[in-house]
Design a protein around this motif. Structure first.
Motif, PDB file in Angstrom:
ATOM      1  N   CYS A  63     -63.587 -38.385  30.453  1.00  0.00           N
ATOM      2  CA  CYS A  63     -62.313 -38.968  29.986  1.00  0.00           C
ATOM      3  C   CYS A  63     -62.252 -40.471  30.240  1.00  0.00           C
ATOM      4  O   CYS A  63     -62.547 -40.941  31.329  1.00  0.00           O
ATOM      5  CB  CYS A  63     -61.156 -38.266  30.702  1.00  0.00           C
ATOM      6  SG  CYS A  63     -59.558 -38.992  30.289  1.00  0.00           S
ATOM      7  N   TRP A  64     -61.859 -41.216  29.209  1.00  0.00           N
ATOM      8  CA  TRP A  64     -61.670 -42.658  29.393  1.00  0.00           C
ATOM      9  C   TRP A  64     -60.196 -43.043  29.222  1.00  0.00           C
ATOM     10  O   TRP A  64     -59.876 -44.195  28.958  1.00  0.00           O
ATOM     11  CB  TRP A  64     -62.615 -43.491  28.528  1.00  0.00           C
ATOM     12  CG  TRP A  64     -62.477 -43.298  27.040  1.00  0.00           C
ATOM     13  CD1 TRP A  64     -61.456 -42.722  26.364  1.00  0.00           C
ATOM     14  CD2 TRP A  64     -63.418 -43.735  26.051  1.00  0.00           C
ATOM     15  NE1 TRP A  64     -61.683 -42.752  25.029  1.00  0.00           N
ATOM     16  CE2 TRP A  64     -62.896 -43.369  24.802  1.00  0.00           C
ATOM     17  CE3 TRP A  64     -64.641 -44.400  26.098  1.00  0.00           C
ATOM     18  CZ2 TRP A  64     -63.549 -43.635  23.606  1.00  0.00           C
ATOM     19  CZ3 TRP A  64     -65.289 -44.668  24.911  1.00  0.00           C
ATOM     20  CH2 TRP A  64     -64.753 -44.282  23.685  1.00  0.00           C
ATOM     21  N   GLN A  65     -59.303 -42.071  29.330  1.00  0.00           N
ATOM     22  CA  GLN A  65     -57.863 -42.332  29.409  1.00  0.00           C
ATOM     23  C   GLN A  65     -57.272 -42.993  28.161  1.00  0.00           C
ATOM     24  O   GLN A  65     -56.379 -43.834  28.251  1.00  0.00           O
ATOM     25  CB  GLN A  65     -57.555 -43.192  30.651  1.00  0.00           C
ATOM     26  CG  GLN A  65     -57.713 -42.441  31.960  1.00  0.00           C
ATOM     27  CD  GLN A  65     -56.626 -41.407  32.167  1.00  0.00           C
ATOM     28  OE1 GLN A  65     -55.452 -41.726  32.254  1.00  0.00           O
ATOM     29  NE2 GLN A  65     -57.024 -40.147  32.231  1.00  0.00           N
ATOM     30  N   CYS A  66     -57.755 -42.612  26.992  1.00  0.00           N
ATOM     31  CA  CYS A  66     -57.232 -43.240  25.770  1.00  0.00           C
ATOM     32  C   CYS A  66     -55.842 -42.713  25.413  1.00  0.00           C
ATOM     33  O   CYS A  66     -55.078 -43.368  24.726  1.00  0.00           O
ATOM     34  CB  CYS A  66     -58.192 -42.993  24.609  1.00  0.00           C
ATOM     35  SG  CYS A  66     -58.238 -41.272  24.087  1.00  0.00           S
ATOM     36  N   GLY A  67     -55.520 -41.482  25.865  1.00  0.00           N
ATOM     37  CA  GLY A  67     -54.187 -40.932  25.621  1.00  0.00           C
ATOM     38  C   GLY A  67     -54.047 -40.178  24.304  1.00  0.00           C
ATOM     39  O   GLY A  67     -52.956 -39.703  23.986  1.00  0.00           O
ATOM     40  N   SER A  68     -55.122 -40.045  23.523  1.00  0.00           N
ATOM     41  CA  SER A  68     -55.014 -39.330  22.238  1.00  0.00           C
ATOM     42  C   SER A  68     -54.572 -37.878  22.443  1.00  0.00           C
ATOM     43  O   SER A  68     -53.859 -37.320  21.610  1.00  0.00           O
ATOM     44  CB  SER A  68     -56.365 -39.329  21.511  1.00  0.00           C
ATOM     45  OG  SER A  68     -56.765 -40.628  21.258  1.00  0.00           O
ATOM     46  N   CYS A  69     -54.997 -37.272  23.543  1.00  0.00           N
ATOM     47  CA  CYS A  69     -54.626 -35.873  23.803  1.00  0.00           C
ATOM     48  C   CYS A  69     -53.114 -35.755  23.956  1.00  0.00           C
ATOM     49  O   CYS A  69     -52.481 -34.907  23.321  1.00  0.00           O
ATOM     50  CB  CYS A  69     -55.342 -35.336  25.043  1.00  0.00           C
ATOM     51  SG  CYS A  69     -55.240 -36.405  26.470  1.00  0.00           S
ATOM     52  N   THR A  70     -52.520 -36.621  24.752  1.00  0.00           N
ATOM     53  CA  THR A  70     -51.072 -36.563  24.967  1.00  0.00           C
ATOM     54  C   THR A  70     -50.323 -36.890  23.680  1.00  0.00           C
ATOM     55  O   THR A  70     -49.330 -36.248  23.338  1.00  0.00           O
ATOM     56  CB  THR A  70     -50.672 -37.531  26.104  1.00  0.00           C
ATOM     57  OG1 THR A  70     -51.342 -37.114  27.289  1.00  0.00           O
ATOM     58  CG2 THR A  70     -49.175 -37.532  26.349  1.00  0.00           C
ATOM     59  N   PRO A  84     -51.182 -34.337  29.442  1.00  0.00           N
ATOM     60  CA  PRO A  84     -52.561 -34.026  29.813  1.00  0.00           C
ATOM     61  C   PRO A  84     -53.352 -35.258  30.280  1.00  0.00           C
ATOM     62  O   PRO A  84     -54.113 -35.177  31.240  1.00  0.00           O
ATOM     63  CB  PRO A  84     -53.175 -33.458  28.530  1.00  0.00           C
ATOM     64  CG  PRO A  84     -52.033 -33.073  27.678  1.00  0.00           C
ATOM     65  CD  PRO A  84     -50.865 -33.898  28.077  1.00  0.00           C
ATOM     66  N   ARG A  85     -53.175 -36.389  29.595  1.00  0.00           N
ATOM     67  CA  ARG A  85     -53.923 -37.594  30.003  1.00  0.00           C
ATOM     68  C   ARG A  85     -53.611 -37.950  31.452  1.00  0.00           C
ATOM     69  O   ARG A  85     -54.508 -38.210  32.236  1.00  0.00           O
ATOM     70  CB  ARG A  85     -53.557 -38.782  29.095  1.00  0.00           C
ATOM     71  CG  ARG A  85     -54.277 -40.058  29.496  1.00  0.00           C
ATOM     72  CD  ARG A  85     -53.512 -41.319  29.162  1.00  0.00           C
ATOM     73  NE  ARG A  85     -52.215 -41.417  29.796  1.00  0.00           N
ATOM     74  CZ  ARG A  85     -51.998 -41.752  31.066  1.00  0.00           C
ATOM     75  NH1 ARG A  85     -53.031 -42.030  31.857  1.00  0.00           N
ATOM     76  NH2 ARG A  85     -50.777 -41.796  31.570  1.00  0.00           N
ATOM     77  N   PHE A  86     -52.327 -37.929  31.828  1.00  0.00           N
ATOM     78  CA  PHE A  86     -51.907 -38.281  33.181  1.00  0.00           C
ATOM     79  C   PHE A  86     -52.495 -37.306  34.201  1.00  0.00           C
ATOM     80  O   PHE A  86     -52.978 -37.698  35.265  1.00  0.00           O
ATOM     81  CB  PHE A  86     -50.378 -38.281  33.219  1.00  0.00           C
ATOM     82  CG  PHE A  86     -49.795 -38.587  34.565  1.00  0.00           C
ATOM     83  CD1 PHE A  86     -50.171 -39.731  35.263  1.00  0.00           C
ATOM     84  CD2 PHE A  86     -48.850 -37.748  35.144  1.00  0.00           C
ATOM     85  CE1 PHE A  86     -49.624 -40.028  36.508  1.00  0.00           C
ATOM     86  CE2 PHE A  86     -48.302 -38.043  36.385  1.00  0.00           C
ATOM     87  CZ  PHE A  86     -48.686 -39.177  37.067  1.00  0.00           C
ATOM     88  N   CYS A 119     -59.659 -35.671  20.760  1.00  0.00           N
ATOM     89  CA  CYS A 119     -60.322 -36.362  21.882  1.00  0.00           C
ATOM     90  C   CYS A 119     -61.629 -37.024  21.421  1.00  0.00           C
ATOM     91  O   CYS A 119     -62.526 -36.345  20.926  1.00  0.00           O
ATOM     92  CB  CYS A 119     -60.613 -35.374  23.004  1.00  0.00           C
ATOM     93  SG  CYS A 119     -61.508 -36.132  24.373  1.00  0.00           S
ATOM     94  N   PRO A 120     -61.761 -38.348  21.584  1.00  0.00           N
ATOM     95  CA  PRO A 120     -62.980 -39.026  21.128  1.00  0.00           C
ATOM     96  C   PRO A 120     -64.171 -38.832  22.069  1.00  0.00           C
ATOM     97  O   PRO A 120     -65.275 -39.260  21.763  1.00  0.00           O
ATOM     98  CB  PRO A 120     -62.556 -40.506  21.101  1.00  0.00           C
ATOM     99  CG  PRO A 120     -61.488 -40.613  22.128  1.00  0.00           C
ATOM    100  CD  PRO A 120     -60.790 -39.284  22.168  1.00  0.00           C
ATOM    101  N   ARG A 121     -63.942 -38.207  23.219  1.00  0.00           N
ATOM    102  CA  ARG A 121     -65.018 -38.091  24.211  1.00  0.00           C
ATOM    103  C   ARG A 121     -65.425 -36.643  24.471  1.00  0.00           C
ATOM    104  O   ARG A 121     -66.146 -36.359  25.436  1.00  0.00           O
ATOM    105  CB  ARG A 121     -64.543 -38.717  25.528  1.00  0.00           C
ATOM    106  CG  ARG A 121     -64.290 -40.198  25.448  1.00  0.00           C
ATOM    107  CD  ARG A 121     -65.552 -41.011  25.593  1.00  0.00           C
ATOM    108  NE  ARG A 121     -66.113 -40.839  26.916  1.00  0.00           N
ATOM    109  CZ  ARG A 121     -67.353 -41.172  27.243  1.00  0.00           C
ATOM    110  NH1 ARG A 121     -68.161 -41.671  26.330  1.00  0.00           N
ATOM    111  NH2 ARG A 121     -67.789 -41.013  28.462  1.00  0.00           N
ATOM    112  N   ASP A 122     -64.965 -35.730  23.639  1.00  0.00           N
ATOM    113  CA  ASP A 122     -65.312 -34.314  23.819  1.00  0.00           C
ATOM    114  C   ASP A 122     -65.039 -33.805  25.238  1.00  0.00           C
ATOM    115  O   ASP A 122     -65.866 -33.117  25.834  1.00  0.00           O
ATOM    116  CB  ASP A 122     -66.791 -34.063  23.459  1.00  0.00           C
ATOM    117  CG  ASP A 122     -66.982 -33.998  21.963  1.00  0.00           C
ATOM    118  OD1 ASP A 122     -65.974 -33.813  21.255  1.00  0.00           O
ATOM    119  OD2 ASP A 122     -68.132 -34.156  21.514  1.00  0.00           O
TER     120      ASP A 122
HETATM  121  S1  SF4 Z   1     -58.144 -37.759  24.399  1.00  0.00           S
HETATM  122 FE1  SF4 Z   1     -59.934 -37.292  25.645  1.00  0.00          FE
HETATM  123  S2  SF4 Z   1     -60.680 -39.257  26.426  1.00  0.00           S
HETATM  124 FE2  SF4 Z   1     -58.615 -39.588  25.643  1.00  0.00          FE
HETATM  125  S3  SF4 Z   1     -57.271 -39.333  27.463  1.00  0.00           S
HETATM  126 FE3  SF4 Z   1     -57.378 -37.353  26.463  1.00  0.00          FE
HETATM  127  S4  SF4 Z   1     -59.066 -36.279  27.457  1.00  0.00           S
HETATM  128 FE4  SF4 Z   1     -59.267 -38.445  27.948  1.00  0.00          FE
END
Ligand code: SF4
Ligand code: SF4
Length: 264
Positions: A63-70, A84-86, A119-122
């Protein structure tokens, strides 16, 4: 100094002085808003590794904390505190006590997997939510969630028979979660099925719910799956040091009982 991103801070950590005058200037309310300082001393450095051991949590380190999941999350749309990101951030930094404040929310993930697709990082954030809920349960922070009970009932049936029979699964799930079998939605569903499905199929389903159908020559495959499952459960217990935790809790309890009997 006003705080522009208040939504990102827990309400209880925001301190607003309703009436404050400095050098004759009224700086009450919005102009006198502070964030409570905090010191976290109890980092759990093993938390990320423990959750990564559980099914679904394997790729949390990506995870690189981009926030796309949230941003894409179905539950976040209804409850902005579902983040989820948090939580992934808290897990990776070992902030266990902060995570525990949201323990009643994490299991509410509906497994829609929108986060997983965005999620861009799988990382598989849906899996991380499941693993985290499982971790909370194994560590004794929350009772077993209904979805965990359902997974157990489902798996037991597959391992035992090599087939899934929906009526039996539902009955066992309701029994284990203490719910009545006759509920309005079940009665309604049964009525609609009875009026729409062909009689032959309904008869087949009725018989299957009474006599558990089995896959032929399943015993060997079932035993192999069971063995694998036992190995994984033992592996999870080791990774989370559950036996040590239980022994320590028992020791503490017996010491407290001894101290009480001496004093009485
Ligand atoms: S979308 Fe993926 S990479 Fe981005 S915060 Fe969520 S888990 Fe991390
Ligand atoms: S799977 Fe869970 S965390 Fe992911 S988007 Fe759906 S509700 Fe949110």
């Amino acid at each position: 100094m006003p705080i522009h991103e208040k939504s990102l801070i827990r309400q209880e950590n925001i301190n607003v002085q309703d009436e404050l005058v400095i050098d004759g200037v009224d700086v009450s309310g919005h102009w006198s808003t502070f964030i409570e300082s905090r010191a976290i001393m109890d980092y759990n450095e093993a938390m990320e590794e423990e959750i990564a051991t559980l099914p679904g949590g394997e790729y949390i380190h990506r995870c690189w904390q981009c926030g796309s999941c949230t941003n894409s999350c179905t539950v976040n749309e209804i409850d902005p505190e579902f983040n989820p990101r948090f939580w992934i951030y808290l897990i990776r930094t070992g902030m266990e006590s902060e995570l525990l404040r949201d323990k009643e929310r994490i299991w509410q993930c509906v497994s829609c997997n929108k986060c997983t697709y965005s999620c861009p990082r799988d990382v598989n954030p849906e899996g991380v939510m499941k693993a985290t809920a499982h971790w909370l349960e194994l560590k004794g922070h929350t009772p077993k969630s209904s979805s965990m009970v359902f997974d157990e009932v489902f798996t037991e049936q597959v391992v035992a028979t090599g087939k899934i029979e929906e009526g039996r699964t539902l009955r066992r799930f309701l029994g284990r979660t203490g719910q009545p079998l006759f509920q309005d939605w079940i009665i309604e569903m049964t009525k609609r099925m009875a009026s729409h499905l062909p009689v032959k199929l309904l008869t087949k389903m009725g018989i299957a719910s009474l006599v558990a159908p089995r896959t032929r020559r399943w015993a060997k495959a079932g035993a192999a799956i069971q063995e694998y499952q036992n190995e994984r459960v033992a592996e999870h217990r080791r990774a989370l040091k559950l036996d040590e935790l239980i022994a320590a809790a028992e020791h503490e309890l017996s010491s407290a009982e001894q101290a009480e009997s001496v004093s009485s």
